[in-house]
Enzyme design. Structure first.
Site: not given
Ligand code: DCP
Length: 230
Positions: A35, A103
Site C-alpha cells: 500500500t 520493498e
C-alpha cells in the site's frame, strides 16, 4: 559471524557526483508495504521497485517460497540464497530516477529472515556461515547502500489478520509465532538497534491502522520520506 558491514565508500553516484537517494520500506509480513509503495508510485515520479516475490514463486517452474514454508530446514537456504541474488540485482540496477523506493532490502533478507531461520534452529550453522560470507562480500564490494529505512511498525496480531484475509496459498501455514519472531527481530534491528549496525537512518511509522488512515500518514510524512537528510 553475523555480517553487518556496510561500505560507505560505495554510493549511488551519477554524472558529476550527483547523489541519488534510496529509500527502503521495511516491516513484517503483511505490514502494508505494498500500500505504501502503491501510494508513492501513483503520486510521485520516483522509481518504485517491488519485492520480486513472483520470481521466488516460480524459479524455472519451482515454487521456492512454497517449498520453504513446507520444509524450512530443507529449503530455507535455497530460498534465501535466491532472495539474496534477486535483492542484489535490484540494489545494483541502474537508477532511472533521482529517488528510488524499494520493498525490503538485501539487509532485511539477511538480518531478519536468514537470522530467524538460524535462530529458530531451522538453518544449520554452516549454511548460515556461507550466506553470511556471501552477504559480507556483497556489502564490501558492491553498492547496496540505503539512505532511509521507513519501518512500518505493526503488531504481529494485525499482520496475522491481514495475512488470513489476503489468502496467499503458500502463507496459509504461517503461525502467529512466526510473525512474532519476525516482529521481534525487526524491533531488535531497527528500534533497539542491538542486532547489528543499521545501514541508514530509520523513520518509524505506526502501521496498524486501516488503509485510508495509512494513506493519510504517508501524506503527512511525504517530505520526510522523499528527502531524507544525507
Ligand atoms: N520472505 C522470506 N524471506 C525474505 C523475504 C520475504 O521468506 N527474505 C517471504 C515472506 C512472505 C513473502 O516472502 O511470505 C512475501 O514477503 P513480504 O511480507 O515482504 O511481502 P508482502 O506482500 O507480504 O508485503 P505487504 O503485505 O507488507 O505488502
Amino acid at each position: 559471524v553475523g555480517g553487518c558491514s556496510q561500505d560507505a565508500a560505495y554510493k549511488h553516484l551519477v554524472g558529476e557526483g550527483e547523489k541519488k537517494t534510496v529509500i527502503c520500506i521495511e516491516g513484517n509480513i503483511a505490514s502494508g508495504k505494498t500500500t505504501c509503495l502503491d501510494y508513492f508510485a501513483k503520486t510521485t515520479s520516483i522509481e518504485v521497485l517491488t519485492e520480486p516475490v513472483l520470481k521466488w514463486r516460480n524459479v524455472h517452474g519451482h515454487n521456492l517460497l512454497g517449498l520453504m514454508y513446507q520444509d524450512p530446514s530443507r529449503w530455507g537456504i535455497t530460498l534465501q540464497t535466491y532472495i539474496q541474488l534477486t535483492m542484489l540485482d535490484q540494489h545494483t540496477r541502474p537508477m532511472i530516477s533521482p529517488v528510488r523506493m524499494m520493498e525490503r532490502s538485501i539487509h532485511s533478507a539477511k538480518h531478519i529472515f536468514v537470522e530467524n531461520l538460524y535462530r529458530s534452529g531451522r538453518m544449520p550453522e554452516v549454511d548460515y556461515i556461507v550466506l553470511t560470507e556471501w552477504f559480507e562480500w556483497i556489502t564490501k564490494n558492491t553498492d547496496v547502500s540505503v539512505d532511509l529505512i521507513v519501518y512500518l511498525q505493526t503488531s504481529p496480531e494485525t499482520c496475522y489478520e491481514r495475512l488470513k484475509n489476503r489468502c496467499r496459498k503458500e502463507e496459509k501455514i504461517i503461525a502467529m509465532e512466526y510473525l512474532e519472531a519476525i516482529h521481534q527481530l525487526y524491533e531488535e534491528w531497527l528500534i533497539k538497534q542491538t542486532l547489528c549496525k543499521v545501514p541508514s537512518p530509520v523513520l518509524v511509522i505506526q502501521a496498524d491502522n486501516d488503509m485510508q488512515k495509512m494513506i493519510e500518514k504517508y501524506e503527512e510524512n511525504r517530505d520526510q520520506i522523499l528527502t531524507p537528510s544525507k
